[in-house]
Design a protein around this motif. Sequence first.
Motif, PDB file in Angstrom:
ATOM      1  N   SER A  31       0.845  -1.367   0.010  1.00 21.11           N
ATOM      2  CA  SER A  31      -0.020  -0.033  -0.100  1.00 21.11           C
ATOM      3  C   SER A  31       0.953   1.285   0.121  1.00 21.11           C
ATOM      4  N   GLY A  34       1.974   2.289  -3.211  1.00 22.05           N
ATOM      5  CA  GLY A  34       1.074   2.930  -4.055  1.00 22.05           C
ATOM      6  C   GLY A  34       0.258   1.633  -4.881  1.00 22.05           C
ATOM      7  N   ARG A  35       0.464   0.513  -4.330  1.00 22.29           N
ATOM      8  CA  ARG A  35      -0.386  -0.440  -4.983  1.00 22.29           C
ATOM      9  C   ARG A  35      -1.703  -0.688  -4.153  1.00 22.29           C
ATOM     10  N   ARG A  36      -2.606  -1.408  -4.688  1.00 23.13           N
ATOM     11  CA  ARG A  36      -3.854  -1.598  -4.100  1.00 23.13           C
ATOM     12  C   ARG A  36      -3.826  -3.070  -3.387  1.00 23.13           C
TER      13      ARG A  36
END
Length: 196
Positions: A31, A34-36
């Motif tokens: 997270s 920047g990743r879901r």
Amino acid sequence: MAGRRGALIVLEGVDRAGKSTQAGRLVAALSAAGRRAELLRFPERSTEIGKLLSSYLEKKSEVEDHSVHLLFSANRWEQVRLPLHSTFNQCLLSNFSLDWCKQPDVGLPKPDLVLFLQLRLADAARRGEFGQERYEDRAFQERALHCFQQLMGDETVNWKIVDASKSIEDVHEEILALSEDAIRAAAQRPLGELWK
Ligand code: ADP
Ligand code: MG
């Protein structure tokens, strides 16, 4: 990027191997990058089936062994939502054949990566006392370890063994690197179906 799918990454291991600790760390790191990322737990105790399992695990109710295995599988199926989401396996409860145990999970989303947090039971014991729930005892954990060894022989599933005896930080770094590889690879191919 539109249309790119995420990866389904599963953490496995005996009681106190560090699954919850590392799953939390991994989701936080992804997270932050920047990743879901979404954390799922199995069993998921909030659903109706999950409540039955929770009561069984807390030894407040009895469920016949075949039935409880099917309920654990149903608890995985009820969480299948596109585009990812699911889990891998839950180990043998009784003397059922591995084949029988696998059948209800055939066709579940296939994990892109299954990380086995390997820890000797003696080392796990140093991390604290067993809990009070069903399965939280040495004999069951030994059988679980044996089942994991059988499951890891299955070359259709991407197992990676992680040495869970290292520090939380070192284990995290290794899991993060393996997960980043799996996420990159998953973007290039469709999600598979387990044991099909
Ligand atoms: P699991 O979910 O596999 O049962 P947990 O993540 O709940 O395991 O960890 C069990 C206990 O061991 C916790 O007290 C946790 O802080 C501790 N622990 C987890 N990973 C490590 C590690 N690498 N070294 C030492 N202690 C750890
Ligand atoms: Mg846990």
